[in-house]
Design a protein around this motif. Structure first.
Motif, short mmCIF file in Angstrom:
data_model
loop_
_atom_site.label_atom_id
_atom_site.label_comp_id
_atom_site.label_asym_id
_atom_site.label_seq_id
_atom_site.Cartn_x
_atom_site.Cartn_y
_atom_site.Cartn_z
N ALA A 397 0.82 -1.22 0.00
CA ALA A 397 0.00 0.00 0.00
C ALA A 397 0.85 1.26 0.00
CB ALA A 397 -0.92 -0.01 1.22
N GLU A 419 0.64 9.91 -6.17
CA GLU A 419 -0.24 9.55 -5.06
C GLU A 419 -1.65 9.24 -5.53
OE1 GLU A 419 -1.09 9.05 -0.87
OE2 GLU A 419 0.77 9.17 -2.03
N GLU A 420 -2.17 10.02 -6.45
CA GLU A 420 -3.54 9.83 -6.92
C GLU A 420 -3.69 8.49 -7.63
OE1 GLU A 420 -6.87 12.07 -9.74
OE2 GLU A 420 -5.02 13.10 -9.16
N ARG A 423 -3.38 5.56 -4.92
CA ARG A 423 -4.53 5.39 -4.02
C ARG A 423 -5.78 4.96 -4.77
NH1 ARG A 423 -1.60 4.00 -0.35
NH2 ARG A 423 -0.06 5.55 0.32
N ARG A 424 -5.86 5.29 -6.06
CA ARG A 424 -6.99 4.81 -6.85
C ARG A 424 -6.83 3.31 -7.14
NH1 ARG A 424 -6.68 8.19 -10.70
NH2 ARG A 424 -5.38 6.92 -12.08
N VAL A 427 -6.33 -0.11 -2.39
CA VAL A 427 -7.14 0.29 -1.23
C VAL A 427 -6.96 -0.75 -0.14
CG1 VAL A 427 -9.49 0.57 -0.35
CG2 VAL A 427 -8.82 1.63 -2.51
N PRO A 505 -10.96 -0.67 -6.56
CA PRO A 505 -9.52 -0.64 -6.84
C PRO A 505 -9.08 -1.87 -7.62
CG PRO A 505 -9.90 -1.47 -4.63
CD PRO A 505 -11.25 -1.11 -5.18
#
Length: 590
Positions: A397, A419-420, A423-424, A427, A505
């Motif tokens: 993660a 980061e975007e 994190r998409r 999860v 995700p």
């Protein structure tokens, strides 16, 4: 156990931060300076008008001409009104600057603290962070609201009075200025001692807030183990530490102000004596002496105000050092300078020669690990406590970066992903299942803020949460209260599942995510998991082997190494550690 993190004080860093906060307000600051300059000029002209009234106006009035004294009186009244008006304007402008600075600083601290990695927050307690955002910023507010105003007025008054005294009589002025020698020495000592005192007060008040926060957060454990009296004693100790530090700071300020007042009083007495002698020798007019004595008072009163400012400044500087220390921390998992785009992840995970430890003070948790998880595979990881399971998924993660080796998603090093995108694509659902204050629907929608009600309800149905949600007083609009306290542990976990499933995700990580569920709820979730995990990569950590058995593949870990790797059926037939765990679990159900 990792010791609580302490950040070394650096005054230069604090001054740099203060400069960056004030820089956007340069124009308004200049305007405020113009206002305070005009205010001081209007204020300082008063004693000159009094001298004129005594030396010119009164003799003229005695001779039957009241016009001169009337002009002096009118001038004094006008200067008083002008002083008040300029003061009002300065307070409006400076107050706006102060509030903007504090809002900016609070926003910076909050935003930056969210970007800092888990390793920082685990060593720098939440109580300390709350102290930085509340007590320390309040101290800075005192400086901006009162201190800077006092500093500017005091400095300008002292400069203006010095010029006027020298112009009235340089002999008396030199007597007054001679007092600067002991005052300069006292000020240097005071600044050093007060800075030391207030650094200690900021540390001690942070201890108080930290202990209070931890006690309230863990109030159930406190009451269950009857820790009230023991916690009260600890708070008393911290309060005593803060009281002693504050008392020391007050004592240092008191000594400084006493020295200041003694020097001022002695100067006043000497000026009065010498001035009286000059008047008697007809070398000075009575009005000039009266004006000079008023200026002596105007000279030393701002110095006392300046001493109070130095005290406030020392406290605020200590607070700003603490805040600037947090802002100077670099994220342990920094954003890449040029991120590699990953608009649509498949979910292939890989570890190549990965070694990891939480800090230099802690032992190695994973050493030289190689692991490949194909896209779409459901991988279960089992093992005793401390085997390294949670560390493994935290690396996937990217809550941490490995000390050596590479962790990749679809062939891209996680350190190169924005980061975007990360994190998409990835999860995690943890055992804590944290819910924020707000409605059930709002908490589920965290997984996809743009989701409409139908999507939210579909996610809840997928994990078997729809039935209990609709039974709540306001259904999906029911407020879950602080930390989701209105819901049971199992219900909170189901909401967290719905949140993750709505995010859709490529990789879903479940870290003991079914541990809070009762048997009937767990069975419902198991059925939902079989549907939801289909066609996506999943990594599951669970002690309940009923959850593990739905996996395509099982890893058994021990002391940071993989000891068994295969399908559940293969490992059950091998008679190894997993087979033993399964036998023990089966026996526990009998």
């Amino acid at each position: 156990m990792t010791r609580p993190m302490e950040i070394e004080a650096e005054p230069g860093r604090a001054r740099k931060l203060l400069g960056s906060l004030l820089r956007p307000h340069r124009v308004r600051a200049v305007f405020a300076m113009v206002l305070v300059l005009a205010e001081n000029a209007a204020h300082l002209v008063g004693p000159l008008l009094i001298a004129g009234a005594l030396d010119v106006g009164v003799p003229a009035a005695v001779k039957g001409d009241p016009v001169p004294i009337a002009w002096f009186v009118a001038g004094y009244a006008a200067s008083s009104v002008l002083t008040a008006g300029l003061r009002w304007g300065f307070l409006l402008v400076s107050g706006r600057i102060g509030q903007d600075v504090l809002i900016d600083l609070r926003g910076r601290l909050f935003t930056h603290s969210q970007r800092l990695s888990l390793s920082f927050h685990q060593s720098y307690t939440s109580g300390k962070m709350i102290a930085r955002a509340t007590s320390d910023i309040d101290t800075l507010s005192d400086l901006i609201d009162e201190g800077l105003d006092g500093l500017i007025s005091s400095v300008l008054t002292v400069i203006g009075v010095t010029v006027l005294m020298l112009s009235l009589d340089h002999r008396l002025a030199l007597i007054v200025l001679a007092g600067f020698v002991p005052l300069f020495i006292a000020t240097m000592v005071f600044r050093k001692e007060s800075a030391r005192c207030y650094r200690r007060t900021r540390t001690e008040i942070a201890k108080v807030i930290t202990h209070f926060t931890e006690t309230m957060t863990g109030i159930r454990a406190v009451q269950a183990y009857r820790r009230e009296e023991a916690n009260a004693k600890v708070l008393d100790e911290h309060n005593d530490g803060y009281r002693l530090a504050q008392n020391r700071a007050t004592w240092v300020l008191g000594v400084y102000l006493v020295v200041l007042r003694m020097v001022g009083s002695l100067s006043f007495v000497i000026v009065l004596a010498v001035g009286a002698w000059l008047v008697s020798a007809e070398e000075m007019a009575v009005g000039v002496l009266a004006a000079f004595l008023i200026y002596v008072r105007l000279f030393y009163d701002p110095l006392e105000q300046l001493g109070t400012f130095l005290n406030t400044y020392a406290s605020a500087t200590a607070a700003l050092e603490k805040i600037s220390g947090v802002l100077a921390q670099e994220p342990g998992v920094p954003e890449p300078a040029r991120p590699t785009p990953l608009p649509s992840a498949r979910g292939e995970l890989r570890m190549s020669s990965v070694s990891f430890r939480y800090s230099e003070e802690t032992p190695v948790v994973l050493s030289g690990m190689d692991l490949h998880v194909p896209a779409g595979q459901t991988l279960a990881v089992v093992g005793a406590t401390g085997a390294g399971k949670s560390s493994l998924v935290k690396l996937f993660a990217r809550f941490y970066d490995p000390a050596e080796g590479v962790v990749s998603l679809d062939g891209v090093d996680l350190r190169d992903l924005g980061e975007e995108d990360l994190r998409r694509a990835v999860v995690m659902v943890t055992q804590e299942s944290f819910l924020f204050t707000g409605s059930v629907a709002e908490n589920i929608a965290l997984g996809k803020p743009s989701a409409d009600r139908s999507e939210i309800e579909a996610a809840a149905r997928a994990v078997g949460a729809h039935e209990f949600i609709t039974a709540l007083p306001n259904g999906y609009d029911t407020d879950v209260n602080k930390h989701g306290s209105r819901l049971s542990a199992g219900q909170r976990q189901l909401v967290a599942f719905a949140r993750a499933f709505l995010a859709d995700p490529a990789v879903l990580i479940l870290d003991e995510a079914t541990s809070s569920l009762d048997i009937p709820t767990e069975r419902a979730v198991q059925r939902a998991l079989e549907t939801v995990l289909r066609d996506r990569t999943a990594v599951i950590i669970a002690h309940r082997l009923s959850t593990v058995l739905i996996a395509d593949r099982v890893l058994v870990m021990e002391r940071g190494e993989i000891t068994e790797d295969g399908s559940p059926e293969e490992l059950l037939g091998s008679g190894g550690e997993f087979a033993s765990l399964h036998s023990a679990w089966t026996a526990s159900l009998a």
